[in-house]
Design a protein around this motif. Structure first.
Motif, PDB file in Angstrom:
ATOM      1  N   GLY A 306      42.459  38.101  83.668  1.00  0.00           N
ATOM      2  CA  GLY A 306      42.928  38.976  81.892  1.00  0.00           C
ATOM      3  C   GLY A 306      41.656  38.555  80.631  1.00  0.00           C
ATOM      4  N   ALA A 307      42.471  38.570  79.603  1.00  0.00           N
ATOM      5  CA  ALA A 307      41.807  37.509  78.438  1.00  0.00           C
ATOM      6  C   ALA A 307      43.348  38.020  77.324  1.00  0.00           C
ATOM      7  N   ALA A 308      43.157  36.799  76.548  1.00  0.00           N
ATOM      8  CA  ALA A 308      43.900  36.386  75.359  1.00  0.00           C
ATOM      9  C   ALA A 308      43.530  35.993  74.097  1.00  0.00           C
ATOM     10  N   GLU A 309      43.799  36.210  73.368  1.00  0.00           N
ATOM     11  CA  GLU A 309      43.114  35.497  71.854  1.00  0.00           C
ATOM     12  C   GLU A 309      44.189  35.119  71.202  1.00  0.00           C
ATOM     13  N   GLU A 310      44.950  33.935  70.156  1.00  0.00           N
ATOM     14  CA  GLU A 310      45.357  33.166  69.094  1.00  0.00           C
ATOM     15  C   GLU A 310      44.756  33.045  68.096  1.00  0.00           C
ATOM     16  N   GLU A 311      45.005  33.290  67.132  1.00  0.00           N
ATOM     17  CA  GLU A 311      44.855  32.864  65.889  1.00  0.00           C
ATOM     18  C   GLU A 311      45.019  31.706  65.060  1.00  0.00           C
ATOM     19  N   LEU A 312      45.232  30.317  64.833  1.00  0.00           N
ATOM     20  CA  LEU A 312      45.845  29.383  63.777  1.00  0.00           C
ATOM     21  C   LEU A 312      45.036  28.868  62.383  1.00  0.00           C
ATOM     22  N   ALA A 313      46.012  28.693  61.703  1.00  0.00           N
ATOM     23  CA  ALA A 313      44.921  28.450  60.541  1.00  0.00           C
ATOM     24  C   ALA A 313      45.062  27.219  60.664  1.00  0.00           C
ATOM     25  N   VAL A 314      44.125  26.653  60.013  1.00  0.00           N
ATOM     26  CA  VAL A 314      44.043  25.073  60.596  1.00  0.00           C
ATOM     27  C   VAL A 314      42.880  24.189  59.733  1.00  0.00           C
ATOM     28  N   ALA A 315      43.284  22.929  59.342  1.00  0.00           N
ATOM     29  CA  ALA A 315      42.441  22.377  58.319  1.00  0.00           C
ATOM     30  C   ALA A 315      41.335  22.480  58.820  1.00  0.00           C
ATOM     31  N   TYR A 316      40.197  22.520  58.513  1.00  0.00           N
ATOM     32  CA  TYR A 316      38.491  22.351  59.284  1.00  0.00           C
ATOM     33  C   TYR A 316      37.269  22.919  58.576  1.00  0.00           C
ATOM     34  N   SER A 317      36.569  21.885  57.990  1.00  0.00           N
ATOM     35  CA  SER A 317      35.298  21.992  56.847  1.00  0.00           C
ATOM     36  C   SER A 317      34.588  21.519  57.503  1.00  0.00           C
ATOM     37  N   ASP A 318      33.678  21.541  59.195  1.00  0.00           N
ATOM     38  CA  ASP A 318      32.726  21.293  59.786  1.00  0.00           C
ATOM     39  C   ASP A 318      32.225  21.957  59.959  1.00  0.00           C
ATOM     40  N   GLU A 319      30.940  22.165  60.512  1.00  0.00           N
ATOM     41  CA  GLU A 319      30.400  23.528  61.005  1.00  0.00           C
ATOM     42  C   GLU A 319      30.951  24.644  62.372  1.00  0.00           C
ATOM     43  N   ARG A 320      30.600  25.450  62.885  1.00  0.00           N
ATOM     44  CA  ARG A 320      30.706  25.956  63.531  1.00  0.00           C
ATOM     45  C   ARG A 320      31.122  25.466  65.129  1.00  0.00           C
ATOM     46  N   LEU A 321      31.921  25.140  66.101  1.00  0.00           N
ATOM     47  CA  LEU A 321      31.761  24.772  67.331  1.00  0.00           C
ATOM     48  C   LEU A 321      32.808  25.433  68.186  1.00  0.00           C
ATOM     49  N   ASP A 322      32.541  25.748  69.301  1.00  0.00           N
ATOM     50  CA  ASP A 322      33.055  26.403  70.353  1.00  0.00           C
ATOM     51  C   ASP A 322      33.397  25.065  71.579  1.00  0.00           C
ATOM     52  N   ILE A 323      34.195  24.632  72.135  1.00  0.00           N
ATOM     53  CA  ILE A 323      34.783  24.270  72.993  1.00  0.00           C
ATOM     54  C   ILE A 323      35.556  24.308  74.514  1.00  0.00           C
ATOM     55  N   GLY A 324      36.161  23.912  75.663  1.00  0.00           N
ATOM     56  CA  GLY A 324      36.918  24.638  76.205  1.00  0.00           C
ATOM     57  C   GLY A 324      37.134  23.642  76.531  1.00  0.00           C
ATOM     58  N   PHE A 325      38.650  23.704  77.582  1.00  0.00           N
ATOM     59  CA  PHE A 325      39.560  22.197  77.643  1.00  0.00           C
ATOM     60  C   PHE A 325      40.877  22.731  78.830  1.00  0.00           C
ATOM     61  N   ASN A 326      41.227  22.582  79.700  1.00  0.00           N
ATOM     62  CA  ASN A 326      42.095  22.087  80.301  1.00  0.00           C
ATOM     63  C   ASN A 326      43.325  22.662  80.145  1.00  0.00           C
ATOM     64  N   ALA A 327      43.863  23.457  79.745  1.00  0.00           N
ATOM     65  CA  ALA A 327      45.575  24.020  79.328  1.00  0.00           C
ATOM     66  C   ALA A 327      46.524  23.307  79.197  1.00  0.00           C
ATOM     67  N   LYS A 328      47.200  22.645  80.467  1.00  0.00           N
ATOM     68  CA  LYS A 328      47.818  21.422  80.952  1.00  0.00           C
ATOM     69  C   LYS A 328      46.843  20.503  80.137  1.00  0.00           C
ATOM     70  N   TYR A 329      45.918  19.836  79.977  1.00  0.00           N
ATOM     71  CA  TYR A 329      45.313  18.970  79.084  1.00  0.00           C
ATOM     72  C   TYR A 329      45.799  18.396  77.959  1.00  0.00           C
ATOM     73  N   LEU A 330      45.359  19.907  77.212  1.00  0.00           N
ATOM     74  CA  LEU A 330      45.815  19.841  75.675  1.00  0.00           C
ATOM     75  C   LEU A 330      47.273  20.274  75.173  1.00  0.00           C
ATOM     76  N   LEU A 331      48.190  20.464  76.593  1.00  0.00           N
ATOM     77  CA  LEU A 331      49.561  20.759  76.138  1.00  0.00           C
ATOM     78  C   LEU A 331      50.865  19.642  76.903  1.00  0.00           C
ATOM     79  N   GLU A 332      50.037  18.671  77.406  1.00  0.00           N
ATOM     80  CA  GLU A 332      50.237  17.228  77.530  1.00  0.00           C
ATOM     81  C   GLU A 332      50.630  16.200  76.333  1.00  0.00           C
ATOM     82  N   ILE A 333      48.623  17.060  76.710  1.00  0.00           N
ATOM     83  CA  ILE A 333      48.258  15.605  75.244  1.00  0.00           C
ATOM     84  C   ILE A 333      49.051  15.989  73.859  1.00  0.00           C
ATOM     85  N   ALA A 334      49.158  17.898  73.288  1.00  0.00           N
ATOM     86  CA  ALA A 334      50.262  17.691  71.837  1.00  0.00           C
ATOM     87  C   ALA A 334      51.560  17.813  71.981  1.00  0.00           C
TER      88      ALA A 334
END
Length: 372
Positions: A306-334
């Motif tokens: 399936g598919a999933a999507e969620e939007e967050l309000a953040v502080a970001y003012s640079d040009e558009r960027l698409d980047i992928g990560f392993n979810a487990k790594y992001l969770l552990e770092i956060a």
């Protein structure tokens, strides 16, 4: 040997000792704990030949002596005794048994000769210093998630503890990496640690050490040689061999030119990643981050599930960027972030990303992106 000891005191001392013992042992004596009673205290010593822990506790010693019994069995017996019980341990050398009595309960365990118990050779420690438990706990706790589990790269199977130069001068630094993510944590350099040799502290030692560092008031005496490291409080001494290998030059993989800055609430970010990753495939666990003006869209597209999507309000003012990560790594770092906000610094979708807590550079993390 004959002694009496309060059940809670005995359980605490045995808990640390028995956790060092390997459950599957080909050498019977290594499944045992060495009990040595003398004066007003009793010590419990356990080892797996790589780590040795000695835990001392106050006791009423009627007859001094020493013996060895099954560490796990003795711990289980004491754990099941009622709170506040007074435990009597009596060794009978003629029968080769240790009797354990508390109230109406009595047990008898087989012993092995104390002479057969291997004691880790003492080594000359070239560096000796003291550090507060919270500082050491922070170093190891924040770094250990990045320790590699790949046995072939054995030199990455631990935390590299060494003296380095931070932004404000010399620091005591812990680094761990598995090639996909990296953690680098700095602490104030303790007096006497300046000439310390860099050592790789094995994963099991890091986990055992955690129990020693639970008391915030404790001051830990640290001794380091080229082959061993020792952590000690008045009650517990943990000695470990260090990994015999050279830790790679980690400074080469820490990006310095990442200018695209994203600031996000660390807790909200972690929860959102966790939610969208629910539908990601078990194999890749890929999550896509799409960044635009003050907006972050987290998305997962797994054809099989399936598919999933969620939007967050953040502080970001640079040009558009698409980047992928392993979810487990992001969770552990956060989850390492103690403050409210996490700051991510990106370069491009194919370059390593840097993460830190606000403007604090004493703890930084690097994570490699993946194709999504």
């Amino acid at each position: 040997m004959k002694l009496s000891i309060e059940r809670g005191t005995l359980l605490k001392a045995l808990a640390q000792a028995q956790s060092v013992v390997e459950r599957r042992n080909t050498i019977p004596i290594l499944a045992n704990v060495l009990i040595e009673a003398d004066g007003t205290q009793v010590s419990f010593r356990a080892t797996d030949l790589d780590i040795e822990v000695v835990d001392r506790a106050p006791a009423m010693v009627e007859r001094a002596g020493a013996t060895t019994v099954s560490a796990v069995m003795l711990h289980e017996i004491v754990r099941k005794l009622p709170d506040g019980a007074l435990v009597n341990l009596t060794e009978d050398p003629s029968s080769g048994r240790l009797s354990i009595m508390a109230g109406r309960s009595s047990f008898s365990l087989a012993t092995l000769p104390k002479e057969d118990f291997p004691v880790m050779a003492t080594s000359e420690y070239s560096s000796n210093f003291s550090a507060p438990a919270p500082a050491l706990r922070r170093l190891f706790d924040k770094a250990k998630f990045a320790i590699s589990t790949e046995e072939t790269r054995y030199y990455l199977n631990g935390v590299y503890l060494h003296v380095a130069t931070g932004e404000g001068g010399p620091v005591l630094r812990a680094v761990a990496t598995d090639g996909h993510r990296l953690a680098r944590i700095d602490a104030a350099l303790p007096d006497g640690a300046t000439g310390m040799a860099g050592v790789i502290v094995p994963r099991k030692t890091v986990n055992e050490l955690r129990k020693l560092l639970d008391d915030d008031e404790a001051t830990i005496a640290v001794s380091v040689s080229e082959t061993k490291i020792r952590f000690a409080t008045p009650a517990i001494t943990l000695t470990s061999k260090v990994i015999d290998g050279t830790f790679p030059d980690y400074t080469r993989v820490i990006p310095t030119g990442n200018t695209r800055r994203l600031e996000v609430d660390a807790s909200e970010f972690a929860k959102a990643v966790d939610r969208v990753a629910t539908v990601s495939s078990e194999r890749s666990r890929a999550v896509k981050l799409s960044l635009d003006e003050d907006r972050l869209i987290l998305s997962v597209n797994a054809p099989d599930s399936g598919a999933a999507e969620e939007e967050l309000a953040v502080a970001y003012s640079d040009e558009r960027l698409d980047i992928g990560f392993n979810a487990k790594y992001l969770l552990e770092i956060a989850s390492q972030v103690d403050r409210e906000n996490a700051v991510f610094l990106f370069n491009s979708s194919g370059d390593p990303t840097l993460m830190r807590e606000g403007n604090d550079t004493s703890a930084i993390y690097v994570v490699m992106p993946m194709r999504v």
